[in-house]
Design an enzyme around this catalytic site. Structure first.
Site, PDB file in Angstrom:
ATOM      1  N   PHE D 117       0.846  -1.191   0.000  1.00  0.00           N
ATOM      2  CA  PHE D 117       0.000   0.000   0.000  1.00  0.00           C
ATOM      3  C   PHE D 117       0.882   1.241   0.000  1.00  0.00           C
ATOM      4  CE2 PHE D 117      -4.515   1.158   0.808  1.00  0.00           C
ATOM      5  CZ  PHE D 117      -5.100   0.057   0.221  1.00  0.00           C
ATOM      6  N   GLN D 231      -7.894  14.777   3.199  1.00  0.00           N
ATOM      7  CA  GLN D 231      -7.191  13.907   2.264  1.00  0.00           C
ATOM      8  C   GLN D 231      -7.920  13.774   0.934  1.00  0.00           C
ATOM      9  OE1 GLN D 231      -6.539   9.435   3.015  1.00  0.00           O
ATOM     10  NE2 GLN D 231      -4.499  10.333   2.918  1.00  0.00           N
ATOM     11  N   HIS D 233      -8.035  11.482  -2.185  1.00  0.00           N
ATOM     12  CA  HIS D 233      -7.585  10.184  -2.679  1.00  0.00           C
ATOM     13  C   HIS D 233      -7.262  10.352  -4.152  1.00  0.00           C
ATOM     14  CE1 HIS D 233      -7.455   5.945  -3.628  1.00  0.00           C
ATOM     15  NE2 HIS D 233      -7.578   5.639  -2.354  1.00  0.00           N
ATOM     16  N   LEU D 243     -14.831   5.617  -5.239  1.00  0.00           N
ATOM     17  CA  LEU D 243     -13.454   5.245  -4.934  1.00  0.00           C
ATOM     18  C   LEU D 243     -12.986   4.041  -5.749  1.00  0.00           C
ATOM     19  CD1 LEU D 243     -10.940   5.368  -3.005  1.00  0.00           C
ATOM     20  CD2 LEU D 243     -12.188   3.783  -1.530  1.00  0.00           C
ATOM     21  N   GLU D 246      -6.746   2.100  -3.581  1.00  0.00           N
ATOM     22  CA  GLU D 246      -5.299   2.184  -3.675  1.00  0.00           C
ATOM     23  C   GLU D 246      -4.676   0.799  -3.885  1.00  0.00           C
ATOM     24  OE1 GLU D 246      -3.754   4.938  -0.898  1.00  0.00           O
ATOM     25  OE2 GLU D 246      -1.928   3.801  -0.516  1.00  0.00           O
ATOM     26  N   ARG D 280      -0.784   9.288  -0.495  1.00  0.00           N
ATOM     27  CA  ARG D 280      -1.888   9.873  -1.247  1.00  0.00           C
ATOM     28  C   ARG D 280      -1.723  11.361  -1.540  1.00  0.00           C
ATOM     29  NH1 ARG D 280      -6.652   6.558   1.985  1.00  0.00           N
ATOM     30  NH2 ARG D 280      -6.274   4.611   0.883  1.00  0.00           N
ATOM     31  N   HIS D 348     -11.590  12.357   0.348  1.00  0.00           N
ATOM     32  CA  HIS D 348     -11.739  11.001   0.828  1.00  0.00           C
ATOM     33  C   HIS D 348     -11.841  10.912   2.341  1.00  0.00           C
ATOM     34  CE1 HIS D 348     -11.426   6.694   0.750  1.00  0.00           C
ATOM     35  NE2 HIS D 348     -10.279   6.668   1.386  1.00  0.00           N
ATOM     36  N   ARG D 383      -2.860  10.869   6.151  1.00  0.00           N
ATOM     37  CA  ARG D 383      -3.018   9.497   6.602  1.00  0.00           C
ATOM     38  C   ARG D 383      -2.503   8.532   5.541  1.00  0.00           C
ATOM     39  NH1 ARG D 383      -6.674   5.522   5.640  1.00  0.00           N
ATOM     40  NH2 ARG D 383      -8.203   6.797   4.539  1.00  0.00           N
TER      41      ARG D 383
END
Lengths: 119, 248, 147, 571
Positions: D117, D231, D233, D243, D246, D280, D348, D383
């Protein structure tokens, strides 16, 4: 009565499933032979003559098979008709319909056993 | 933006404070070619008639809120494209459910059925965290994975004739969920769960219309779960005949 | 208008705090769309019942002797019987397909205790093969080819 | 007015809320817990999380590495004692979920599989194909159903915290079915209501993510912390904002511009060899820069870039990313097996939230918060993907336990005074219902608020646009009072819920804009064109935003550093 049916529901389902299985696998060819081919003269001469037919039927294996071909599809029909009746007539009638159908199936099964033994 | 055309959306309205029975109301609205049915409802709510009530949230086909009847078929409205239909679209609340308001149906009956099948891991002895994660082979995972994909959108309940006719029936999603845990290699509770499956309204109430699987937006195939549940609970039933309850 | 569902359908044990409109069955039930095949499938029970009774009749004829048996075969040649049995045959093939191939294949549990039945994709061809084999066996025996 | 009494009241039924409720029961099996949610718990937005949950599981991984990745990802604004606790608890929590039935994907040997990730140095993200939030939520919810001492109040919208002597004593909840207000008393309250993505027009968030818990705490006097960090995304579908996980990049997907070039490799965006496995904030900025450099692709909803998965092969996509296949096919008509997916950055997650300590406790006695609604300060300015699901578990559990401990020593409060607060709230809602005078519509004010937030608090920010957002929001709050409501029915009146939610969003949006406008540096997700670098000298601290009827008041709070010294954030 309702409680009893509920208790033996799995057994009924087994008979129903077995009936459908036997009915699906064997009955189309059976009906084709007796209902279509034989009347149209497609079946070889003598194949369904009394002696041969009786000999096949009276054989223990033949008896068992005939019993299965009669009794099991009857249970299939009884259980399927019960659901058919709920679908079209509603759930409230089931209390009367189900015992009637299963009792009928039971009686016909006994008749079938007697008939097959009598061969 | 994409192309805009006009469509008529016929929506069921029901306000228990005012209406004896549900009625319909038509809205002619401009729609974009890439809209889903839910977008049309949201347009009505925002721009035409704020008194319309419907449930929705994720608009990506995973929260399960927005199930409704669209032209007579149960659909997840956030996934169902408007372009599937002609110039008139009929939206009703989910069939087989009591209607609370407009397109909102009573869900508590389902929540009770859901809980009845004990949808949690049952073990004779609970594992401690220190024991670490259980091993489960990819095949063991595949044994139940499909049944764990249900989003509780209730479309299957709306399609099932038994749900509408038999008030005791647990219904497709609840039985599929019970089956999901029965098939999980980590679970030891199938005997307990199968007692529920064997009760009135359990697996044997199902007449295998297969409609639940036809309308499922997540390919869960609840009908298969119910039939498999019949076979497996049958074994427990037979065991119960031989061994009286409580022995073992 | 769609038919009403059972008044208690999907109601919680304790009725909710506000009045609800009664649940309705799906609009297309019972004879629209896919429901028609389902209901027709239910109606095949009559056909299975009919065939089972016919077999019972044959057993009785066999037990009664040659004359009865021949009379029975004779009666089956009546055009009405012939037409109805042709219809019966088609119904049985359709019901058999729906039961064996469409519905039963996926009804096999993925595991029963330590046993694993064949994977779901393998079952429909397997059942199809079984169906052909069983039919062939019936023909072979009844048509006098064997024994 | 109906009055119900419990020991602990959990507001929200997503991952954090359910985990808190279960933890409360684990702590004390005799405690009675109310779980109050405006939707049935399985509808909670946790359900939409896709890619995975992070926790050290592999031999080649260490807690130290997870901690460092998180601190660095946070651009050194995360509180390091919180992060240390988090990485230590993470494996235990995900193991518990495994015991509770979560269908984690597996390696051939039966151990839990992990995937790569963004911003994580090794494969440490546990996953269940690409529906991790869905499976975690359903496993948690189903597990929770066996506890009769967790009493659910579904479709009950909490509109106010009950207070006595400066402490929380429960909540006022509007029963959506009946349209009646009831008091749910509790000696401790845990907020777990999620974020506020719906303050923005273009977001991955569902319709229910309206910042309710943030607004509840904020109005009760608890500051909102680090609200400027929103955030984006990198990979959302144009138009809907749906979405695309990721995990697509974790599994090896490539980002490509209009020329078909992997721009994260071709151009220097500070990501080094990480490329698509970068964090991100940095990838979102890279995409915007590509588009501004004229290498975007024109579509009906503006410019986008491509997420290319075609080289991964159909088998892998079906096994690892089936939901991505379904989403792309359903919502943009693209088959990822053969075609690249159009994507653009999309709002996001809120790094900020209700200011809590490591226990999830706020400064208001008896009030706890966990999950996205809270800012326990583990995410800092940015994050890392797959940390938030784990965060819901780790801090949901801790705040649930701490809430029980607090409730033990707290009084239940005086019923008469609490009732009076309930009556007041009932009156407020009664006057709002069907208030058929005024010139503003809910949808109209909401749209303008969302536009103001996009214009002012997007990926790139500058003083002028942020100030404009602040004044637009202040003006919109005035216009909110002039809202017209037409639905007079008490039963399932979603209009009144939408009006209350809009009120919550306006407060939260204002806190975001005001917090953003005052931070004069670029850090993590807060990127300014007029202050382009990080400034540890002046800005290595948290922002606190206090509610004040006259307008938000800004304050600061030190960051807890530890053994990871702030350094330049380069990959």
């Amino acid at each position: 009565m309702k409680a009893l049916i509920e208790r033996i529901e799995p057994l009924i389902w087994v008979l129903f499933g077995a009936g459908f299985m036997v009915g699906s696998l064997l009955l189309p060819a059976w009906v084709f032979t007796f209902g279509i081919a034989q009347p149209l003269g497609w079946v070889p001469d003598g194949a369904l003559a009394f002696e041969r037919a009786h000999a096949l039927a009276a054989n223990p294996l033949g008896k068992l098979l005939l019993l299965a071909l009669i009794a099991l599809p009857i249970w299939n029909a009884a259980n399927h008709l019960r659901h058919f009746s709920i679908d079209l007539g509603g759930y409230e009638r089931d209390g009367a319909v189900a015992p009637l159908l299963y009792a009928g199936a039971l009686v016909l099964s006994v008749v079938a056993i007697v008939a097959v033994i009598g061969l | 933006m994409s192309e805009v055309t006009k469509k008529t959306v016929v929506v069921t309205r029901f306000d228990p404070d005012q209406d004896e029975v549900p009625k319909t109301q038509s809205y002619e609205i401009p729609v974009q070619s890439d809209w889903k049915v839910l977008d049309a409802l949201n347009y009505i709510k925002d721009e035409v008639d704020p008194t319309l009530s419907h449930r929705w949230s994720c608009r990506m086909a995973v929260c399960g809120s927005c199930g409704m009847m669209v032209n007579g078929e149960p659909k997840l409205t956030c996934k169902d494209a408007l372009s599937n239909y002609g110039n008139t679209i009929e939206v009703e609340p989910l069939a087989n459910f009591p209607v609370v308001r407009d397109l909102v149906v009573e869900l508590d009956g389902f929540m009770e059925r859901f809980k009845k099948v004990k949808p949690w891991i049952i073990r004779a002895k609970e594992l401690a965290v220190e024991e670490g994660a259980t091993r489960q082979s990819p095949q063991e995972l595949a044994d139940f994975k499909q049944w764990s994909m249900c989003i509780n959108c209730m479309l299957c309940y709306s399609a099932c004739p038994v749900v509408g006719n038999d008030p005791h029936f647990l219904g497709p999603a609840a039985i599929a969920l019970g089956h999901r845990y029965n098939m999980d290699s980590r679970d030891e509770g199938s005997a307990e769960r199968n007692e529920v499956m064997l009760e009135e309204g359990g697996v044997f109430a199902c007449s295998y219309a297969n409609e639940c699987s036809e309308v499922c937006p997540k390919d869960v195939d609840p009908a298969a779960a119910v039939q498999q549940g019949k076979a497996l609970s049958l074994l427990d039933w037979a065991k119960g005949l031989v061994l009286p309850r409580g022995s073992e | 208008m769609a038919r009403m569902a059972h008044p208690q359908a999907m109601q919680p044990a304790k009725p909710g705090p506000t009045r609800t409109a009664a649940a309705r069955m799906p609009q297309k039930f019972p004879t629209g769309g896919r429901y028609l095949s389902y209901i027709a499938f239910g109606a095949t029970s009559f056909i299975y019942l009919y065939v089972a009774l016919q077999v019972l009749r044959m057993v009785n004829a066999l037990a009664s002797g040659e004359a009865a048996w021949n009379a029975l075969l004779e009666s089956l040649a009546h055009p009405v019987y012939l037409a109805f049995n042709a219809f019966t045959f088609l119904v049985l093939v359709w019901a058999g397909w729906r039961f064996l191939i469409k519905l039963s294949a996926k009804a096999q549990p993925k595991k029963v205790g330590p046993l694993r039945p064949p994977p779901a994709q393998a079952v429909p061809p397997l059942f199809g093969a079984l169906w052909l084999a069983a039919s062939a066996l019936v023909i072979v025996v009844l048509w006098g080819i064997f024994p | 007015m109906e009055v119900i009494e419990h020991d602990v009241v959990v507001v929200g039924g997503g991952a954090a809320g359910i985990r808190a409720a279960i933890a409360a029961i684990e702590e004390d099996p005799n405690v009675s817990v109310a779980m109050v949610s405006k939707v049935y718990p399985m509808r909670s937005h946790t359900v939409s999380a896709e890619g995975g949950a992070a926790a050290v599981a592999r031999e080649d991984d260490t807690l130290e590495m997870h901690g460092y990745d998180t601190v660095k990802g946070s651009d050194f604004l995360g509180d390091q004692h919180v992060i240390e606790y988090f990485v230590e608890e993470a494996p235990k929590e995900l193991t518990l979920l495994e015991h509770w039935g979560c269908p984690w994907s597996r390696n051939e040997d039966g151990t839990v599989a992990t995937r790569a990730f963004g911003g994580m140095t090794t494969k440490r993200t546990w996953f269940a194909a690409d529906k991790v939030g869905f499976h975690m939520l359903h496993a948690l919810f189903q597990h929770s159903m066996q506890f009769d001492r967790i009493v659910r109040y579904d479709e009950q919208f909490v509109t106010r915290l009950l207070m006595e002597d400066g402490a929380v004593k429960g909540v006022v909840a509007l029963d959506m079915r009946q349209g009646e207000v009831r008091l749910i008393r509790g000696r401790a309250v845990v907020l777990a209501t999620g974020g506020a993505g719906k303050c923005f027009p273009f977001t991955t968030n569902g319709n229910i993510k309206t910042g309710d818990g943030m607004a509840l705490a904020y109005r009760a006097g608890v500051p909102l912390k680090d609200m400027e960090f929103v955030q984006y995304h990198p990979t959302g579908l144009p138009g809907t904002g749906i979405l695309i996980t990721e995990a697509t990049r974790g599994e090896g997907g490539h980002l490509k511009n209009s020329e078909g070039t992997r721009f994260l490799v071709e151009y220097d965006y500070g990501l080094g060899t990480k490329a698509e496995l970068g964090p991100r904030d940095m990838i979102s900025r890279a995409i915007i820069q590509e588009i501004q450099a004229g290498r975007g692709i024109e579509g009906p909803y503006g410019q986008y870039v491509h997420l290319d998965l075609t080289h991964l092969g159909e088998a892998k996509l079906k096994e690892r990313l089936p939901f991505v296949l379904e989403l792309a096919r359903t919502y943009v008509g693209v088959d990822p097996v053969t075609q690249p997916i159009p994507i653009r950055p999309v709002v996001h997650y809120m790094m900020g939230g209700v200011d809590t300590n490591i226990d999830g406790a706020t400064d208001l006695p008896g009030l706890y918060a966990a999950g996205e609604v809270a800012c326990v300060s583990m995410n800092g300015a940015n994050r890392l993907g797959s940390n938030s699901l784990t965060e819901c578990l780790v801090f949901g559990a801790r705040s649930g336990r701490c809430a029980v401990a607090f409730a033990r020593g707290a009084s239940a409060g005086d019923e008469a005074s609490l009732r009076a607060q309930g009556e007041e709230e009932a009156h407020r809602i009664e006057t709002l219902r069907g208030k058929n005078k005024g010139g503003e519509t809910i949808a109209g004010v909401r749209r303008e608020m969302q536009q103001a937030m996009e214009d002012g608090c997007g990926v790139y920010r500058e003083q002028g646009s942020m100030d404009a957002a602040v004044s637009a929001l202040a003006q919109l709050k005035g216009r909110y009072a002039d809202l017209v409501l037409r639905d007079t029915s008490k039963v399932f009146n979603t209009e009144i819920i939408a009006a209350l939610e809009l009120g919550n969003m306006l407060d939260v949006a204002e806190a975001v804009a005001v917090s953003a406008a005052q931070r004069q540096e670029s850090r993590g997700a807060h990127t300014r064109r007029d202050f382009t670098t990080r400034d540890d000298q002046n800005w290595l601290h948290h922002t606190l935003c206090h509610f004040d009827p006259a307008g938000p008041r800004i304050d600061r709070k030190p960051v807890t550093l530890g053994h990871w010294e702030p350094e330049e954030r380069k990959y």
